[in-house]
Scaffold this active site. Structure first.
Site, PDB file in Angstrom:
ATOM      1  N   SER A 140      61.141  25.789 -39.906  1.00  0.00           N
ATOM      2  CA  SER A 140      60.661  25.195 -38.656  1.00  0.00           C
ATOM      3  C   SER A 140      59.151  25.004 -38.640  1.00  0.00           C
ATOM      4  O   SER A 140      58.628  24.277 -37.794  1.00  0.00           O
ATOM      5  CB  SER A 140      61.081  26.060 -37.460  1.00  0.00           C
TER       6      SER A 140
ATOM      7  N   GLY B 243      58.109  33.917 -36.654  1.00  0.00           N
ATOM      8  CA  GLY B 243      56.667  33.732 -36.751  1.00  0.00           C
ATOM      9  C   GLY B 243      56.182  32.550 -37.550  1.00  0.00           C
ATOM     10  O   GLY B 243      54.997  32.461 -37.854  1.00  0.00           O
ATOM     11  N   SER B 244      57.052  31.596 -37.887  1.00  0.00           N
ATOM     12  CA  SER B 244      56.604  30.464 -38.706  1.00  0.00           C
ATOM     13  C   SER B 244      55.598  29.586 -37.966  1.00  0.00           C
ATOM     14  O   SER B 244      54.637  29.095 -38.567  1.00  0.00           O
ATOM     15  CB  SER B 244      57.801  29.619 -39.158  1.00  0.00           C
ATOM     16  N   TRP B 245      55.775  29.393 -36.648  1.00  0.00           N
ATOM     17  CA  TRP B 245      54.805  28.591 -35.899  1.00  0.00           C
ATOM     18  C   TRP B 245      53.483  29.341 -35.777  1.00  0.00           C
ATOM     19  O   TRP B 245      52.412  28.731 -35.840  1.00  0.00           O
ATOM     20  CB  TRP B 245      55.371  28.231 -34.523  1.00  0.00           C
TER      21      TRP B 245
ATOM     22  N   ASP C  91      57.332  37.635 -27.990  1.00  0.00           N
ATOM     23  CA  ASP C  91      58.779  37.589 -28.229  1.00  0.00           C
ATOM     24  C   ASP C  91      59.367  38.948 -27.874  1.00  0.00           C
ATOM     25  O   ASP C  91      58.686  39.976 -27.948  1.00  0.00           O
ATOM     26  CB  ASP C  91      59.091  37.256 -29.694  1.00  0.00           C
TER      27      ASP C  91
ATOM     28  N   ASP D 288      58.806  40.097 -22.396  1.00  0.00           N
ATOM     29  CA  ASP D 288      59.646  39.079 -21.779  1.00  0.00           C
ATOM     30  C   ASP D 288      58.748  37.991 -21.187  1.00  0.00           C
ATOM     31  O   ASP D 288      57.873  38.298 -20.372  1.00  0.00           O
ATOM     32  CB  ASP D 288      60.496  39.742 -20.687  1.00  0.00           C
TER      33      ASP D 288
ATOM     34  N   ASP E 188      59.175  27.468 -29.769  1.00  0.00           N
ATOM     35  CA  ASP E 188      60.288  26.984 -30.593  1.00  0.00           C
ATOM     36  C   ASP E 188      61.533  27.811 -30.315  1.00  0.00           C
ATOM     37  O   ASP E 188      62.464  27.836 -31.102  1.00  0.00           O
ATOM     38  CB  ASP E 188      59.906  27.067 -32.078  1.00  0.00           C
TER      39      ASP E 188
ATOM     40  N   LYS F   1      60.750  23.318 -27.485  1.00  0.00           N
ATOM     41  CA  LYS F   1      62.008  22.786 -28.013  1.00  0.00           C
ATOM     42  C   LYS F   1      62.977  22.478 -26.877  1.00  0.00           C
ATOM     43  O   LYS F   1      63.051  23.227 -25.893  1.00  0.00           O
ATOM     44  CB  LYS F   1      62.654  23.809 -28.953  1.00  0.00           C
TER      45      LYS F   1
END
Length: 302
Positions: A25, A54-56, A81, A97, A122, A163
């Site tokens: 992603s 954590g890719s973004w 997250d 949250d 995302d 998203k």
């Protein structure tokens, strides 16, 4: 990311592992940035919602900090997250949250009560396969992100990327979002499979519909109550037609590979371990039982 045969034949899966990203992603954000320049040089404060694995956040860290002397950075990225995330350079991780007022307070404290330039997400729920239900739950997640964004985005220049699952009820979502941004787009990155209903809503130029509106998160208030008196929920514009956002396909459309296709594994392909193994996988108990020899195969006798 998985390690089955289909994954290995996915171009973006292989590219992500080769380039050190935790998920394919990452290329969706990179291609959105190519189109909309959301990571422009003036972006100093960013919030990545529903950030795990954590890719973004990795993309943010590389794009915003690479080649910049530490004393000249003046930038800050907060990733939020409910799941734990393995640390990433230059990223402040909050296990919180996104709907909770306490989370908003922590983000503002980290930014010294200054507004942020960009909010991205995302995130998506665990899909059920029932599209109408999945779309509804995803829209609630988007609205939660929008509510938080309204509280922290910088007026005039704030940007928002989230998203969405396209479907018959998206018009209601667009009707709400157009109240808060000068321009609203729906983006479909090249790396997002064409067979998926996934797309990304991009809001440019955050604005308050009412100048004296001071948005506040309240767990006892519904979405309707949060936006009451400031958002126009009408689907129609002044001409009586539905005001649809512009749909933009982004990324290199002339690329020789297709995100929906699987390709033969190259002869020189070297299998790489995951960049980040799951920290708290749902199958953790099964792993522990397997290691201890107590996990029985289905149908086996004691």
């Amino acid at each position: 990311m998985g390690k089955n045969s289909k994954d290995k034949r996915d171009v973006y899966y292989r590219k992500a592992k080769e380039e050190g990203y935790r998920a394919r992603s990452a290329y969706k954000l990179l291609q959105i940035d190519e189109q909309f320049d959301i990571l422009s040089s003036d972006v100093k404060k960013v919030v990545d919602l529903c950030a795990a694995p954590g890719s973004w956040s990795q993309v943010l860290s590389k794009r915003m900090f690479t080649g910049i002397p530490e004393e000249d950075r003046g930038k800050k990225i907060v990733a939020v997250d409910l799941q734990s995330m393995t640390p990433i350079d230059n990223i402040i991780c909050l296990k919180e949250d996104i709907t909770a007022p306490s989370t908003l307070a922590k983000i503002l404290a980290l930014f010294d009560n200054e507004k942020t330039d960009l909010v991205i997400s995302d995130g998506a729920p665990d899909v059920t396969g029932i599209h109408d239900l999945d779309e509804y739950i995803q829209h609630q997640l988007i609205l939660a992100a929008l509510q938080l964004g309204c509280c922290i985005l910088k007026e005039g220049s704030g940007k928002f990327v989230v998203k969405l699952f396209r479907g018959k009820d998206c018009d209601h979502l667009y009707a709400i979002c157009r109240n808060f941004f000068e321009k609203v787009y729906v983006a479909k990155p090249r790396s997002s499979r064409a067979t998926s209903s996934e797309a990304f809503l991009v809001g440019i130029g955050f604005k308050k519909p009412v100048s004296d509106w001071e948005p506040k998160l309240d767990l006892n208030k519904s979405v309707q109550e949060f936006f009451e008196g400031v958002a126009d929920f009408s689907l129609y514009n002044r001409t009586g037609t539905i005001n649809q956002p512009e749909f933009i396909a982004c990324g290199d459309l002339a690329a020789s590979f297709d995100s929906d296709a699987t390709y033969d594994i190259p002869e020189n392909f070297k299998e790489l371990d995951p960049v980040q193994s799951p920290k708290n996988p749902a199958y953790q108990k099964a792993l522990e039982l397997k290691r201890s020899g107590k996990l029985k195969a289905e149908g086996s006798k004691e």
